[in-house]
Design a protein around this motif. Sequence first.
Motif, mmCIF file in Angstrom:
data_model
loop_
_atom_site.group_PDB
_atom_site.id
_atom_site.type_symbol
_atom_site.label_atom_id
_atom_site.label_comp_id
_atom_site.label_asym_id
_atom_site.label_seq_id
_atom_site.Cartn_x
_atom_site.Cartn_y
_atom_site.Cartn_z
ATOM 1 N N VAL A 16 -2.081 -11.787 44.940
ATOM 2 C CA VAL A 16 -2.619 -12.541 43.797
ATOM 3 C C VAL A 16 -3.017 -11.588 42.670
ATOM 4 O O VAL A 16 -2.708 -11.819 41.497
ATOM 5 C CB VAL A 16 -3.824 -13.394 44.234
ATOM 6 C CG1 VAL A 16 -4.507 -14.036 43.008
ATOM 7 C CG2 VAL A 16 -3.383 -14.493 45.201
ATOM 8 N N ARG A 64 -0.028 -10.155 40.890
ATOM 9 C CA ARG A 64 0.674 -11.127 40.048
ATOM 10 C C ARG A 64 -0.124 -11.492 38.800
ATOM 11 O O ARG A 64 0.415 -11.555 37.696
ATOM 12 C CB ARG A 64 0.978 -12.396 40.866
ATOM 13 C CG ARG A 64 1.535 -13.548 40.056
ATOM 14 C CD ARG A 64 2.866 -13.197 39.408
ATOM 15 N NE ARG A 64 3.392 -14.294 38.610
ATOM 16 C CZ ARG A 64 3.073 -14.532 37.344
ATOM 17 N NH1 ARG A 64 2.181 -13.749 36.711
ATOM 18 N NH2 ARG A 64 3.610 -15.542 36.695
ATOM 19 N N VAL A 71 3.753 -14.376 44.562
ATOM 20 C CA VAL A 71 2.604 -14.277 45.463
ATOM 21 C C VAL A 71 3.054 -14.454 46.906
ATOM 22 O O VAL A 71 2.640 -13.707 47.801
ATOM 23 C CB VAL A 71 1.530 -15.309 45.091
ATOM 24 C CG1 VAL A 71 0.415 -15.334 46.139
ATOM 25 C CG2 VAL A 71 0.954 -15.007 43.718
#
Length: 217
Positions: A28, A31, A105
Amino acid sequence: MAGGHRKTGRLYILLDLIAAQAAFYSAVLLRFGRLHPLPPFFDGSSYLFYSLLVLVLYSLILGAWGIGRGRLPALGGLLKAVLTLGVVANVLPFYFQGFAFSRFVFMGFSLLSLFYGLGWRFVFFILIESPSLAHLARERVVLAAARERLAALERAAGGFAAGRFEVVGHAVDCPSTDEAQDKSPAVCLEELPVLARRCRADLVLLDPEGIRPSRWL
């Protein structure tokens, strides 16, 4: 020793679960650069939800592939578990639209789970080469050899890998009632399977020299 083996097995599972959790949050952050609001709740509850989901799913996958059953953490089981986890993580969004967000992700989560899982295994195998930590992965061993070679095999096992072997039984190529060096009676090769089960051996070290192949096979 059996209880110790169960404890180390649970530790391996725990470390892989921690690796998977770290992989999800790392993916996460890679990204979005932060803990971006994610579906289905678009607040902190989503991260709690995904943490629990990873915990449950990956626990089932690790158990299915036998992670934690071996004396040492296996690499083959990790590869199978991560591959299964990757398939599940990338298939779920097709069936549950509420999970749909960045494919990066999901892919990063799978790859980083493998990377972190390999990472702690790498550290583990370095640490257990230390004499002070070798006992953490000590293996119970039954030695099997021709009678005249048994003492040499025991010396070799005792000096291997910083004392990682604990000799718990002996088997020779003929019946014997003599006492072995560890004061355990040596048995005939025919009794080796029974001896290994009784001693809860992790492995058998066999020196085939001087023994007919039909005997040790």
